[in-house]
Each structure stands twice: as structure tokens, then as C-alpha cells.
Design a protein around this motif. Structure first.
Motif, PDB file in Angstrom:
ATOM      1  N   ASP A  27       0.825  -1.176   0.037  1.00 26.19           N
ATOM      2  CA  ASP A  27      -0.030   0.022   0.199  1.00 26.19           C
ATOM      3  C   ASP A  27       0.775   1.226  -0.031  1.00 26.19           C
ATOM      4  OD1 ASP A  27      -2.424  -1.218   0.044  1.00 26.19           O
ATOM      5  OD2 ASP A  27      -2.892  -1.158   2.144  1.00 26.19           O
ATOM      6  N   ASP A  28       1.933   1.277   0.635  1.00 27.81           N
ATOM      7  CA  ASP A  28       2.731   2.648   0.805  1.00 27.81           C
ATOM      8  C   ASP A  28       3.425   2.760  -0.613  1.00 27.81           C
ATOM      9  OD1 ASP A  28       2.428   2.776   3.482  1.00 27.81           O
ATOM     10  OD2 ASP A  28       4.302   1.668   4.045  1.00 27.81           O
ATOM     11  N   ALA A  29       3.882   1.660  -1.349  1.00 29.24           N
ATOM     12  CA  ALA A  29       4.286   1.765  -2.786  1.00 29.24           C
ATOM     13  C   ALA A  29       3.076   2.171  -3.707  1.00 29.24           C
ATOM     14  CB  ALA A  29       4.651   0.220  -3.344  1.00 29.24           C
ATOM     15  N   LEU A  36      -4.750   3.975  -5.632  1.00 27.88           N
ATOM     16  CA  LEU A  36      -5.415   3.881  -4.344  1.00 27.88           C
ATOM     17  C   LEU A  36      -4.930   2.496  -3.648  1.00 27.88           C
ATOM     18  CD1 LEU A  36      -8.159   5.003  -3.360  1.00 27.88           C
ATOM     19  CD2 LEU A  36      -9.293   3.212  -4.426  1.00 27.88           C
ATOM     20  N   PRO A  37      -4.705   2.557  -2.554  1.00 29.02           N
ATOM     21  CA  PRO A  37      -4.155   1.449  -1.608  1.00 29.02           C
ATOM     22  C   PRO A  37      -5.302   0.451  -1.279  1.00 29.02           C
ATOM     23  CG  PRO A  37      -4.547   3.476  -0.082  1.00 29.02           C
ATOM     24  CD  PRO A  37      -4.509   4.116  -1.639  1.00 29.02           C
ATOM     25  N   GLY A  38      -4.962  -0.439  -0.611  1.00 28.63           N
ATOM     26  CA  GLY A  38      -6.195  -1.346  -0.288  1.00 28.63           C
ATOM     27  C   GLY A  38      -5.711  -2.978  -0.415  1.00 28.63           C
ATOM     28  N   ILE A  39      -4.393  -3.116  -0.435  1.00 30.18           N
ATOM     29  CA  ILE A  39      -3.762  -4.449  -0.464  1.00 30.18           C
ATOM     30  C   ILE A  39      -4.075  -5.018   0.844  1.00 30.18           C
ATOM     31  CG2 ILE A  39      -1.929  -6.178  -0.986  1.00 30.18           C
ATOM     32  CD1 ILE A  39      -3.602  -5.041  -3.496  1.00 30.18           C
ATOM     33  N   ARG A  40      -3.456  -4.387   1.891  1.00 26.31           N
ATOM     34  CA  ARG A  40      -3.704  -4.670   3.416  1.00 26.31           C
ATOM     35  C   ARG A  40      -5.026  -5.299   3.579  1.00 26.31           C
ATOM     36  NH1 ARG A  40      -1.856  -3.799   8.765  1.00 26.31           N
ATOM     37  NH2 ARG A  40      -3.164  -4.913  10.051  1.00 26.31           N
ATOM     38  N   ARG A  41      -6.222  -4.721   3.250  1.00 30.22           N
ATOM     39  CA  ARG A  41      -7.407  -4.950   3.452  1.00 30.22           C
ATOM     40  C   ARG A  41      -7.610  -6.153   2.891  1.00 30.22           C
ATOM     41  NH1 ARG A  41      -9.554  -0.746   1.839  1.00 30.22           N
ATOM     42  NH2 ARG A  41     -10.281  -1.274  -0.091  1.00 30.22           N
ATOM     43  N   LEU A 151      -9.456  -0.984 -10.586  1.00 33.66           N
ATOM     44  CA  LEU A 151      -8.721   0.331 -10.525  1.00 33.66           C
ATOM     45  C   LEU A 151      -7.511   0.129  -9.904  1.00 33.66           C
ATOM     46  CD1 LEU A 151      -8.790   3.337 -11.667  1.00 33.66           C
ATOM     47  CD2 LEU A 151      -9.444   4.137  -9.336  1.00 33.66           C
ATOM     48  N   ARG A 152      -7.326  -0.568  -8.940  1.00 35.09           N
ATOM     49  CA  ARG A 152      -5.966  -0.704  -8.170  1.00 35.09           C
ATOM     50  C   ARG A 152      -5.220  -1.608  -9.115  1.00 35.09           C
ATOM     51  NH1 ARG A 152      -8.075  -2.522  -3.980  1.00 35.09           N
ATOM     52  NH2 ARG A 152      -8.552  -0.352  -2.919  1.00 35.09           N
ATOM     53  N   LEU A 153      -5.891  -2.787  -9.739  1.00 31.54           N
ATOM     54  CA  LEU A 153      -5.189  -3.754 -10.441  1.00 31.54           C
ATOM     55  C   LEU A 153      -4.460  -3.013 -11.662  1.00 31.54           C
ATOM     56  CD1 LEU A 153      -7.459  -6.939 -10.207  1.00 31.54           C
ATOM     57  CD2 LEU A 153      -5.183  -6.706  -9.358  1.00 31.54           C
ATOM     58  N   ALA A 154      -5.394  -2.032 -12.288  1.00 37.87           N
ATOM     59  CA  ALA A 154      -4.903  -1.482 -13.333  1.00 37.87           C
ATOM     60  C   ALA A 154      -3.655  -0.759 -12.938  1.00 37.87           C
ATOM     61  CB  ALA A 154      -5.992  -0.459 -13.903  1.00 37.87           C
ATOM     62  N   GLY A 155      -3.640   0.126 -11.833  1.00 40.34           N
ATOM     63  CA  GLY A 155      -2.542   0.860 -11.453  1.00 40.34           C
ATOM     64  C   GLY A 155      -1.251  -0.120 -11.312  1.00 40.34           C
ATOM     65  N   MET A 156      -1.382  -1.442 -10.633  1.00 39.71           N
ATOM     66  CA  MET A 156      -0.399  -2.136 -10.556  1.00 39.71           C
ATOM     67  C   MET A 156       0.092  -2.563 -11.801  1.00 39.71           C
ATOM     68  SD  MET A 156      -1.060  -4.354  -7.071  1.00 39.71           S
ATOM     69  CE  MET A 156      -2.660  -4.739  -7.326  1.00 39.71           C
ATOM     70  N   GLU A 168      -7.793   7.630 -11.864  1.00 36.03           N
ATOM     71  CA  GLU A 168      -8.787   8.625 -10.913  1.00 36.03           C
ATOM     72  C   GLU A 168      -9.852   7.336 -10.972  1.00 36.03           C
ATOM     73  OE1 GLU A 168      -9.425  12.200 -12.976  1.00 36.03           O
ATOM     74  OE2 GLU A 168      -7.626  12.884 -12.001  1.00 36.03           O
ATOM     75  N   THR A 169     -10.658   7.659  -9.718  1.00 33.53           N
ATOM     76  CA  THR A 169     -12.022   6.987  -9.626  1.00 33.53           C
ATOM     77  C   THR A 169     -13.005   7.863 -10.628  1.00 33.53           C
ATOM     78  OG1 THR A 169     -11.408   6.346  -7.342  1.00 33.53           O
ATOM     79  CG2 THR A 169     -13.790   6.343  -7.923  1.00 33.53           C
ATOM     80  N   GLY A 170     -13.473   6.948 -11.306  1.00 31.71           N
ATOM     81  CA  GLY A 170     -14.437   7.597 -12.244  1.00 31.71           C
ATOM     82  C   GLY A 170     -15.977   7.154 -12.099  1.00 31.71           C
TER      83      GLY A 170
END
Length: 645
Positions: A27-29, A36-41, A151-156, A168-170
Motif C-alpha cells: 500500500d505504501d508503494a 489507491l491503496p487497499g492491498i492490506r485490507r 482500478l487498483r489492479l490497473a495501477g499495478m 482516478e476513480t471515475g
């Protein structure tokens, strides 16, 4: 680093805490990249069975490179229970869209995806630019999506490819966001939710839809106009649409199709086959749109519905040959379209139509209404007579070769003592086992970019593709990729094939092999193939016909498939792995007898198939000749220019 920091007792509780540390670090990375973070969750929901299990997963993950991410996305799509509005775009489709849009010119461009799924469209765009080489500048990348998880997967996905992106969240209906910033782009890639029921007209006045207000309850044409509205002057967009949008009876949608055609906003429509998407059989089409007032209004229609191969009972994939054929059809039209308003693709895939022709068909944008009708046009009576005579002569020749092959097979079948002799223990004791790399030179095909940079419609040397390997032989096909002879004997000289070489498919449906005969001498090895060429060395001599028979065994093809590295959705075996294939090697005379007899089987298979195809061609010619009136009904309507002339 994670494994070195492992606690001494390594309990399940410690495994859970290590997962939490992984989530926090990830999430820090992500935050550092503006994602958008959320991997910890997500990781908090996992319950590893033991610390050793988690260690094993971490070790495996450490060996993965960026090229493995598309495979991980596929696994996520398969197991996450995504809805149809979240399905990822098949890789072959993203490649077609990217190849057609991003490599025009060399100036930097801004690329945008307003409905991000797994980032596959943006990644494909950047990959296409990189394949084009230094002549095309890397684009700036933006995207938006309504689903935080994807969206998070797309970013990674973009991050591991080394692509800085602004995500961005759309909204699922961005045209309703009245305070939305007026960001525009040079290229837009879009796979929107099909037939969504968000009211397309909510929040906007009718005059704000430049091509006509979409009907309430279906947003397909809202997305089309949204993409056009976000283009910079001279920009273009590739939008996936369900095929019901091509010719729907809804009056508002018909009016929008009319406006797109009459105002020159629609450049091309490509109909794709069904079953490309995981979880749905719906067929789709690619619409190429342009914001270029004053451009010619001719529209290219490409009918690729027959393409692809079934990867499973419910899933079809487009091969590299398929995608290359589609791109070639569009590029050929773009190169000569300014000089010809009656382009009919020589590939049999495409036909260009003027607004008059489209108007006559009620503004249907279904390629089947144009391409098929052109192909079904009736020929002159003398042409039919000639075709019937030629086909009957082809039947006669095919029967002659078939009879010869049958006679040879009778001889082989009578030699049953040969088979018994080969299976005796005393004979098998003379066989030895050698790695393929000790018997032959194994050469991988050239890079796709090298082939692409050298191919030409005026070329005279064919490139061997996987589809050309049939029945353990190489056949010529109408859509042959060609390169000029100076390139074949220059930049591609090391990839020429010679009689006696064996070619094997290394990517995709790995395993099938074929023997190069004299007519293919000097052809160029394709990118997805391996060339096996025997060493001229009596100590390790192997007969090509025998080696082909061995490589064609189902067990050997399975050995190759198992060792194919699935770095993408399509597996691939490395040259180094292929060299390790153990080859049982009998004495020379036995190699010759095995090879000769199995080639006799191949000859019988081929001649019977050729005979059946010749008979089928003759039947079609005869039927067309005696039923000319029925074929006349299928003629395309004459254009107004033709009627005047």
C-alpha cells in the motif's frame, strides 16, 4: 528481505502478521505512485495454512517478472466472480486496437481510457509504442474507473510495466458529471459496459449530444459520443461495442449512426467473433472514431467473425495471424483510401463503403451487409465455365495422386513383419537416447518487430506462420506475409529455412511440427516458430523424416506443452528447454524405414484431403453455374455513381 526477517517460531499467527506487513508495504508503494491503496485490507481476509505455505508463495512470487501480470489478471478474472461490466478485454483485441491507433506519427500523444478495467488497454497502447521503436515517443497515460478493486489492479499493471499513469476513480456514466474537468486526449481506448441502463440523457440537454440524444435505458451511444467529445483535433478513438449496436432498429440509435457516417466521424468497424470474453459469448465489434472535420466519409468494414480458434469448449482466442490480418486490412485501406473510393480488400476481410451505400442499407454498420455481399457478387458466365472446367481438372489430378498414395500404403500395410522386427528387444537395444540439442541446431524465429519492419505487400519471399503448418507439411495461404528478397537475404538471412529443416510452433498451441520441402527453400522463419536443422555429422546423424515422426508423437507434443512457460495468456517454450528434449535414436537404416513409412501415411492423408477439397470446389462451381439466378439476388446494390455511369 521478507523471508530473512522471518520470526524464529514461524507459527500461523506469525504468517498472518507477515501478510499484514506485505499489505502495508504494498500500500505504501501504491500511494507513492498515486494509486489507491487497499492491498492490506484484501490480505487480511487470507488465512494461510502454515508459515511454510506462505514462504513457498513468496519464493514463487520473487521469480515472476512484469510479463506475468496479464496471467495473474486472467486468474483474478476467473476466480473473482466479475460482472460483465468488469470483464477484462482479451489480449488479442487490445493488441488490434493499439496497433491501429498509437503508431501514427512520432509526436508525443496523450492516451486515455475512461472506463478502466484491468489497465489492459492502456498497457497494450504503451507496448505497441515500444514495439514501434524510438521513432514514436512514449505517451502520457490517464485512466478512470468506477471499481476501486480493478482500478487498483490497473495501477499495478501499469506500474510493473514501468508506465507512469494518472488514474482516478471515475463514474459509470461520466457524461452526468457536470463539474467534470475538461481533460482531452489524442487517443482514447474504451471498453464500456454494454447495454448499461443508466439514463444517458440525465444531466445533459438534448443539444449537448452533437450526434443525437441516446435512447433512455441504453448507454452504448452515450459512450460513443463521450469518447468523441474527449478527443483533441485530429485524435482518434477505438471503442468496443456489442454487435446489437451495429444495426439496432431504435430510431434514436439509427439517427446517431447516420450522423456519425454523414459527418465523417466513423472511420472503421471491425466485427469480431463470439466467445472472446471469459464468461460471456456475446460478439463485439471495434469502432474506430476520428475527430477530424473534413476527412473523407468513406467507412471501412472488416468482417473477422470467422477468425479465431477454440481454446476451450467456451472460449475462443484470436491468433497472432488473425490480429495481423485485421491490422493489415485496415493499414492497406488507409494507404490507398485517398485514391480509391471503391476499395475491396484483397484479403477477403474488408470492403469500404461510401455514405450513399450505407444510406441505402438504412445506416446499418454491420460488416456482413457489405463484405459478404461484395464477395457473393455473381461472376460472368464465361468465368463460371472456366471455374467448372478448372475444378474438374483439379479433381482428376487429385484423384491421380490419391491413387498413387493408396498403392504405396498397401505396400506399407503388407510389411507387418517390419513393425514386429522394430519392437523386438534385440533391436531396441541398439537405440540410444540423445538430447535434441546434441543432434540439431535449434533456432528461434526473429522478433515480431523485425518481421513487421521488413514486410511489404510488394514482397516476394513468404514468412512461415503457425497456420501454415498442416499435416506435418507447410502450405501456402492467401494471407501470406511477404518480405522483399533483399531483406530475406540481408537482415533476415539467418532465419531462412532450407529443405530438410523441421519447423515447430513455440508460442500458443505449442507442439505441431512440419518438414520443409524444396518449394519452401529460402522462406523466412516466423516469430512464433522454432527451426530444427540437423548437424552434418555422421556421429550424431538423424534423419529429418524420422525426427519429424518423433516430434509429431502426442506424448512429445504433451512434453512440449508441459514445459511451455505461461508468461502471458499464451504459453511459449524456450529454445533452451526444447534443446533438452530426449530423442530416442535407432540406427540409420531403421530411421529411414520409420520415416519413409510414416511419410507414406502423411501422403495418403494429404492426398485424400486434397481430393475432398477439389471435389468440394467442383461442386460449388457447378452449383453456382446452374443457380445463377439465386446468386444474382445476393448482389450488392449498385452505388449511385454506378447507376449514373
Amino acid at each position: 528481505m521478507l523471508l530473512r526477517a522471518a520470526p524464529p517460531h514461524r507459527s500461523r499467527e506469525e504468517a498472518q502478521r507477515l501478510l499484514q506487513r506485505i499489505g502495508d508495504a504494498t500500500d505504501d508503494a501504491l500511494r507513492g505512485e498515486g494509486i489507491l491503496p487497499g492491498i492490506r485490507r484484501s490480505l487480511d481476509r487470507l488465512r494461510p495454512g502454515s508459515y511454510a505455505d506462505l514462504q513457498h508463495v513468496i519464493r514463487l512470487s520473487g521469480d515472476l517478472g512484469p510479463e506475468a501480470f496479464p496471467l495473474l489478471l486472467e486468474q483474478y478474472e476467473e476466480h473473482a466472480g466479475l460482472t460483465s461490466s468488469e470483464f477484462f478485454t482479451p489480449r488479442a483485441v487490445t493488441q488490434v486496437m493499439a496497433e491501429l491507433l498509437v503508431c501514427e506519427g512520432s509526436a508525443p500523444i496523450a492516451v486515455h481510457d475512461p472506463y478502466l478495467r484491468g489497465g489492459e488497454l492502456l498497457t497494450a497502447a504503451v507496448e505497441a509504442v515500444r514495439r514501434a521503436g524510438s521513432s514514436v515517443a512514449l505517451p502520457t497515460v490517464r485512466g478512470a474507473g468506477p471499481n476501486e478493486d480493478t482500478l487498483r489492479l490497473a495501477g499495478m499493471h501499469l506500474m510493473v510495466q514501468g508506465v507512469p499513469a494518472r488514474l482516478e476513480t471515475g463514474s459509470a456514466a461520466p457524461w452526468t458529471e457536470l463539474d467534470q474537468p475538461s481533460l482531452t486526449a489524442d487517443r482514447i481506448f474504451l471498453n464500456p459496459p454494454f447495454n448499461a441502463s443508466v439514463s444517458a440523457v440525465r444531466g445533459r440537454k438534448p443539444e449537448q449530444w452533437p450526434y443525437g440524444p441516446p435512447p433512455p435505458g441504453n448507454d452504448n451511444f452515450a459512450w460513443i459520443q463521450y469518447a468523441l467529445g474527449k478527443l483533441n483535433p485530429g485524435g482518434c478513438a477505438a471503442v468496443l461495442m456489442p454487435n446489437n449496436a451495429l444495426s439496432s432498429a431504435n430510431g434514436q440509435e439509427q439517427y446517431i449512426r447516420q450522423s456519425l457516417v454523414e459527418r465523417g466521424a466513423l472511420e472503421c468497424v471491425i466485427a469480431l467473433p463470439k466467445q472472446l470474453f471469459r464468461g460471456t459469448a456475446i460478439p463485439v465489434s471495434v469502432w474506430i472514431l476520428r475527430y477530424a472535420p473534413g476527412r473523407r466519409k468513406e467507412v471501412l468494414f472488416v468482417d473477422a467473425r470467422h477468425m479465431g480458434v477454440m481454446q476451450s469448449r467456451t472460449r475462443r482466442i484470436l491468433t497472432e495471424d488473425n490480429t495481423a490480418a485485421i491490422v493489415r486490412a485496415v493499414e492497406a485501406w488507409r494507404s490507398d483510401g485517398e485514391r480509391s473510393v471503391s476499395h475491396v480488400g484483397v484479403d477477403g476481410l474488408s470492403t469500404a463503403a461510401e455514405p450513399d451505400d450505407i444510406r441505402d442499407r438504412g445506416y446499418s454498420l454491420n460488416p456482413a451487409d457489405y463484405v459478404v455481399r461484395e464477395m457473393a457478387a455473381t461472376r460472368h458466365a464465361e468465368d463460371l465455365e472456366r471455374e467448372l472446367a478448372d475444378s474438374m481438372e483439379a479433381v482428376r489430378r487429385a484423384r491421380h495422386f490419391m491413387i498413387g498414395a493408396d498403392v504405396r500404403m498397401k505396400q506399407v500395410q503388407r510389411e507387418s513383419d517390419f513393425v514386429r522386427a522394430l519392437t523386438g528387444d534385440s533391436v531396441l537395444g541398439h537405440w540410444e537416447e540423445r538430447p535434441l540439442g546434441e543432434l540439431c541446431e535449434v533456432q528461434a524465429g526473429p522478433s515480431p518487430s523485425l518481421v513487421k519492419s521488413t514486410r511489404s505487400a510488394e514482397g516476394d519471399v513468404p514468412v512461415v506462420l503457425p497456420t501454415h503448418l498442416r499435416d506435418r507439411r507447410i502450405v501456402a495461404l492467401p494471407d501470406q506475409v511477404l518480405v522483399p528478397r533483399e531483406h530475406a537475404e540481408g537482415r533476415l538471412r539467418n532465419y531462412q529455412v532450407a529443405a530438410g529443416d523441421i519447423l515447430c510452433v513455440r508460442t500458443g498451441t505449442t507442439g505441431p511440427s512440419a518438414l520443409v520441402d524444396a518449394p519452401q527453400e529460402g522462406w523466412i522463419l516466423g516469430s512464433n516458430l522454432l527451426r530444427v536443422r540437423r548437424f552434418v555429422d555422421p556421429v550424431r546423424e538423424v534423419l529429418p523424416e524420422y525426427l519429424l515422426a518423433f516430434l509429431s508423437l502426442p506424448a512429445v507434443e504433451e512434453w512440449i506443452r508441459i514445459r511451455s512457460t505461461a508468461t502471458t495468456a499464451i504459453g511459449s517454450i524456450s529454445t533452451a528447454s526444447f534443446r533438452q528434449l530426449p530423442v530416442p535414436l535407432p540406427p540409420w537404416d531403421e530411421q529411414r524405414r520409420i520415416g519413409d513409412r510414416l511419410r507414406a501415411y502423411d501422403r495418403q492423408i494429404v492426398t485424400h484431403r486434397d481430393f475432398a477439397q477439389a471435389v468440394e470446389r467442383s461442386r460449388a462451381a457447378w452449383a453456382e453455374q446452374v443457380m445463377q439466378e439465386a446468386v444474382t439476388v445476393m448482389r450488392p446494390k449498385k452505388t449511385r455513381k454506378e447507376q449514373v455511369s
